[in-house]
Design an enzyme around this catalytic site. Structure first.
Site, mmCIF file in Angstrom:
data_model
loop_
_atom_site.group_PDB
_atom_site.id
_atom_site.type_symbol
_atom_site.label_atom_id
_atom_site.label_comp_id
_atom_site.label_asym_id
_atom_site.label_seq_id
_atom_site.Cartn_x
_atom_site.Cartn_y
_atom_site.Cartn_z
ATOM 1 N N CYS A 179 62.848 7.064 33.362
ATOM 2 C CA CYS A 179 63.267 6.929 31.960
ATOM 3 C C CYS A 179 64.652 6.294 31.827
ATOM 4 O O CYS A 179 65.054 5.929 30.725
ATOM 5 C CB CYS A 179 63.264 8.294 31.291
ATOM 6 S SG CYS A 179 61.786 9.243 31.636
ATOM 7 N N HIS A 319 69.408 9.819 23.911
ATOM 8 C CA HIS A 319 68.142 9.819 24.658
ATOM 9 C C HIS A 319 67.108 10.579 23.828
ATOM 10 O O HIS A 319 65.981 10.129 23.702
ATOM 11 C CB HIS A 319 68.353 10.465 26.016
ATOM 12 C CG HIS A 319 67.159 10.421 26.903
ATOM 13 N ND1 HIS A 319 66.512 9.249 27.221
ATOM 14 C CD2 HIS A 319 66.464 11.405 27.538
ATOM 15 C CE1 HIS A 319 65.485 9.503 28.011
ATOM 16 N NE2 HIS A 319 65.429 10.809 28.215
ATOM 17 N N GLU A 330 71.665 17.419 26.131
ATOM 18 C CA GLU A 330 72.312 16.174 25.703
ATOM 19 C C GLU A 330 73.337 16.462 24.609
ATOM 20 O O GLU A 330 74.435 15.891 24.603
ATOM 21 C CB GLU A 330 71.283 15.160 25.205
ATOM 22 C CG GLU A 330 71.945 13.843 24.797
ATOM 23 C CD GLU A 330 70.972 12.736 24.433
ATOM 24 O OE1 GLU A 330 69.778 13.037 24.191
ATOM 25 O OE2 GLU A 330 71.409 11.565 24.366
ATOM 26 N N LYS A 351 63.491 7.580 19.622
ATOM 27 C CA LYS A 351 62.181 8.106 20.038
ATOM 28 C C LYS A 351 61.464 8.827 18.907
ATOM 29 O O LYS A 351 60.254 9.026 18.967
ATOM 30 C CB LYS A 351 62.349 9.035 21.248
ATOM 31 C CG LYS A 351 62.769 8.306 22.517
ATOM 32 C CD LYS A 351 62.912 9.238 23.692
ATOM 33 C CE LYS A 351 63.385 8.482 24.930
ATOM 34 N NZ LYS A 351 64.800 8.051 24.855
ATOM 35 N N HIS A 356 58.481 7.828 23.334
ATOM 36 C CA HIS A 356 59.244 7.635 24.567
ATOM 37 C C HIS A 356 58.615 6.494 25.355
ATOM 38 O O HIS A 356 57.520 6.630 25.890
ATOM 39 C CB HIS A 356 59.217 8.936 25.374
ATOM 40 C CG HIS A 356 60.208 8.978 26.501
ATOM 41 N ND1 HIS A 356 60.796 7.861 27.034
ATOM 42 C CD2 HIS A 356 60.714 10.033 27.208
ATOM 43 C CE1 HIS A 356 61.615 8.206 28.005
ATOM 44 N NE2 HIS A 356 61.594 9.530 28.127
ATOM 45 N N PHE A 415 63.762 11.957 34.250
ATOM 46 C CA PHE A 415 63.091 12.963 35.064
ATOM 47 C C PHE A 415 63.505 12.708 36.520
ATOM 48 O O PHE A 415 63.342 11.611 37.030
ATOM 49 C CB PHE A 415 61.599 12.690 34.860
ATOM 50 C CG PHE A 415 60.659 13.647 35.483
ATOM 51 C CD1 PHE A 415 60.443 14.873 34.911
ATOM 52 C CD2 PHE A 415 59.929 13.292 36.597
ATOM 53 C CE1 PHE A 415 59.530 15.748 35.471
ATOM 54 C CE2 PHE A 415 59.017 14.148 37.149
ATOM 55 C CZ PHE A 415 58.826 15.386 36.585
#
Lengths: 429, 287
Positions: A179, A319, A330, A351, A356, A415
């Protein structure tokens, strides 16, 4: 290996997204707060726990406006790689790359020096139908070039096809930091141009995991939203009732060159890519460090690389995955970065509109941030009806906010604990 | 000369090597033992070569934020048994059935399968076991892209952005999916050349290595990358079977077996000419 420093600007952008397959469509969708999420149509998701996604709505055949199907546009003797167009992310990258290069060369000249591709790319497409066919007695795999795409399409072809199509003669980079890959592709490209090691870069990301194995894999991990009954309300970063991310697909490609070069050739400058930072969490395989250690390191590194301080930031493209674990971390990292200004720096999550895009997310979100800087607005975070108290930030819920910005931070966290951030600046006067 | 040197160097070739090679057990390097269950072979190899190279370099397992990781992962590995397990519960009259896949195969698939094949997982396992929080580059999938990672590591060191770099190449080649890919190339990669492999080098500036009294194994003389995307699809070179690990395995073997290598006064050269049109060459001088 020169360390000399050029200012790096963006002179072309291209986007293939769930809310538009041109830059203008994307810009309009961002401003209006359009959701690209709906039921999965690319395959029958049957009884999978997640049956929604943000798909690119335009058929691939219409996207191949570029295209390598016109052999005359390729160098003599170049390999025929059209079989790779079976993989949606390859088509997305080619179209986004075409748009970006067309915009960058609209002034009548190409960026100076040898160019290269830098692409964040997702997992290789794997076909369960092909695997099943292999088991059938007497089945013969396709012959010739089509054989190269049977069962599995090598992801590295994307960069090669972009290089062939646009005459990029410097070695390409293929980045697979999940990502964070799209942001890493931009950040590394910025470093290469800034140092003079590359003349210009066609950089960004592309991905499509909306296939049986891709969606099932995320379902198994419990990472995706199961709000199947109201798809457009499923992606809700920082909201108290978020339940996972919504998978999207698409590509974003940007042309990076030196400020001096862009001025010499009279190119339109959209923004400056000022700084890049990346880091590891060195913590959990599927959960971020609880104090946002890695995220903060990457944000601080990007701001420092830009020659700025956190006090200079005017907005943040988060994000913002809409997962229970990621969003509070975050938010905590942003609170630590911004300090008291945390309540005065607008934060939005792309997103919430387009899902995503995994390896493409950082590139498309950078484009979203640039659109906001150019238009003097911050796009909304959709579905943020009830902000989670653990995510206390200056959110922009539901509707775009008019807001002039000089410097925007854009975050991507992967991830596996890879964190990548860039700082974008308004186009120099 | 570039002013950069290698202070740690290791490789593993865990299966089928003609002469004995070190094993590939990551256990001694695992900071978090429970993570072992998430590890595929590519992850194990990456951790082992990183751990051994760091030991040789005399560096602790707490690398912190001023070390960077520059890693190239090979093609995504999948064992046939894992795929067959999914397929077995997805077929209806010999054809893939999404209904069966969703209702049965997904429930029966190994829940950790995803973790064991993702190309960024070797980077995760190195970061967590050696407390590496600094910058990274994760490229894919062959030796040319390993050279890209090496070039970026060199630049980061020379620009002073990091104190040291781990450069890692890892390729889990002996599995159904990668073998399928290598066999369909024209001409195919000879099966006898296809090997699981990983290598790691610790790269520092000579000044930094000298300051901490580290033994210099190699000095990086020169590094060159070229690209021709229109190059015809020719066979790769003999090291193609080692994938992304090939350059580092070559260097590690040359240092471990000096009797097989050119004289100490002669530089080591490594060159790759990939099917992707990427050509790279490096020159190294013994410390």
């Amino acid at each position: 290996m020169s360390a000399r420093r050029h200012r790096v600007v963006i002179t072309g952008m291209g986007a293939v997204t769930p809310i538009g397959t041109t830059l203008n469509e994307l810009r309009a969708g961002l401003r209006a707060g359009t959701s690209g999420v709906g039921p999965i149509t690319l395959f029958d998701p049957a009884t999978l726990a997640t049956r929604i996604a943000a798909e690119v709505k335009v058929p691939l055949s219409e996207l191949h406006r570029c295209d390598d199907a016109a052999p005359g546009q390729l160098p003599p003797g170049a390999p025929d790689l059209r079989w790779a167009l079976r993989d949606r992310k390859v088509s997305f990258a080619l179209e986004a790359g075409r748009q970006a290069m067309a915009a960058a060369t609209a002034c009548g000249s190409r960026p100076e020096g040898p160019g290269a591709a830098s692409v964040g790319v997702g997992l290789e497409l794997f076909s369960m139908e092909d695997l099943a066919a292999l088991q059938r007695p007497g089945f013969a795999p396709p012959a010739g070039a089509a054989r190269q795409g049977f069962l599995q399409t090598p992801a590295d072809l994307c960069a090669r096809m972009l290089s062939l199509r646009h005459g990029l003669s410097a070695p390409p980079l293929l980045l697979v930091s999940a990502c964070a890959a799209g942001t890493d592709a931009l950040g590394v490209a910025q470093r290469l141009v800034a140092s003079g090691r590359r003349g210009f870069m066609l950089a960004g990301g592309t991905d499509s995991m909306i296939n049986p194995l891709g969606v099932a894999g995320f379902c198994t991990l419990g990472a995706t939203s199961t709000r199947n009954h109201e798809p457009q309300r499923a992606s809700r970063p920082f909201d108290r009732r978020r339940d996972g991310f919504v998978l999207g697909e698409g590509a974003g490609m940007l042309v990076l060159e030196t400020l001096d070069g862009a001025r010499r050739r009279g190119a339109t400058i959209h923004a400056e890519l000022l700084g890049y930072g990346c880091s590891f969490d060195a913590h959990g395989i599927s959960e971020p460090h609880p104090e946002g250690r890695g995220a903060l390191l990457a944000m601080q590194a990007a701001v420092r690389d830009a020659g700025l301080t956190p006090a200079d930031l005017d907005a943040v493209n988060a994000h913002g995955t809409s997962t229970p674990k990621n969003d509070p971390v975050e938010a905590l990292a942003l609170q630590r970065l911004l300090g008291a200004r945390c309540s005065a720096v607008p934060v939005s999550a792309t997103k919430s509109l387009i899902g995503h895009l995994i390896s493409a997310s950082g590139a498309v979100e950078a484009i979203a941030a640039i659109c906001g800087m150019e238009g003097g607005y911050v796009h909304p975070t959709l579905n943020l009806d009830d902000p989670d108290p653990a995510c206390d930030l200056d959110h922009v819920p539901h509707q775009a906010r008019v807001h002039a910005q000089r410097y925007v931070l854009s975050n991507s966290f992967a991830f596996g604990g890879q964190n990548a951030c860039i700082v974008l600046g308004r186009a120099p006067a | 000369m570039t002013g950069l040197c290698v202070t740690g160097l290791s490789h593993v070739l865990p299966r089928g090597e003609a002469r004995p090679e070190p094993g590939c057990d990551p256990t001694p390097f695992l900071r978090v033992r429970k993570n072992r269950k998430f590890m595929g072979l590519q992850d194990e190899m990456a951790v082992v070569v990183a751990g051994r190279a760091l030991q040789q370099a005399g560096l602790s397992a707490d690398l912190g934020a001023d070390a960077g990781l520059y890693l190239c992962s090979g093609y995504i590995p999948f064992e046939e048994a894992d795929l067959q397990q999914i397929l077995r519960w997805s077929l209806d009259d010999g054809r893939f059935s999404m209904a069966r896949f969703a209702a049965e195969a997904v429930q029966r698939a190994h829940p950790l399968l995803t973790f064991r094949c993702l190309p960024n997982m070797p980077a995760f396992h190195i970061s967590v076991n050696f407390a590496l929080q600094g910058p990274y580059v994760v490229t894919y999938p062959g030796a040319g892209q390993l050279y890209q990672a090496l070039e970026l590591a060199a630049a980061a060191l020379l620009e002073g952005r990091i104190a040291r770099a781990l450069v890692v190449g890892v390729a889990h080649q002996q599995n159904f999916l990668v073998r399928h890919h290598l066999a369909r190339l024209e001409p195919p990669v000879p099966p006898e050349q296809v090997r699981d492999a990983a290598g790691c080098l610790v790269l520092e500036t000579e000044a930094a290595a000298s300051a901490r009294g580290a033994v210099v194994l190699l000095r990086l003389g020169a590094l060159r990358l070229e690209y021709d995307p229109a190059a015809p699809e020719l066979a790769g070179d003999a090291s193609e079977g080692l994938g992304a690990a090939a350059p580092l395995v070559y260097l590690s073997q040359a240092c471990a077996s000096p009797q097989d290598s050119p004289g100490r006064a002669e530089p080591l050269h490594h060159e790759v000419a990939g099917r992707d049109g990427l050509r790279a060459r490096s020159e190294w001088w013994r410390g």
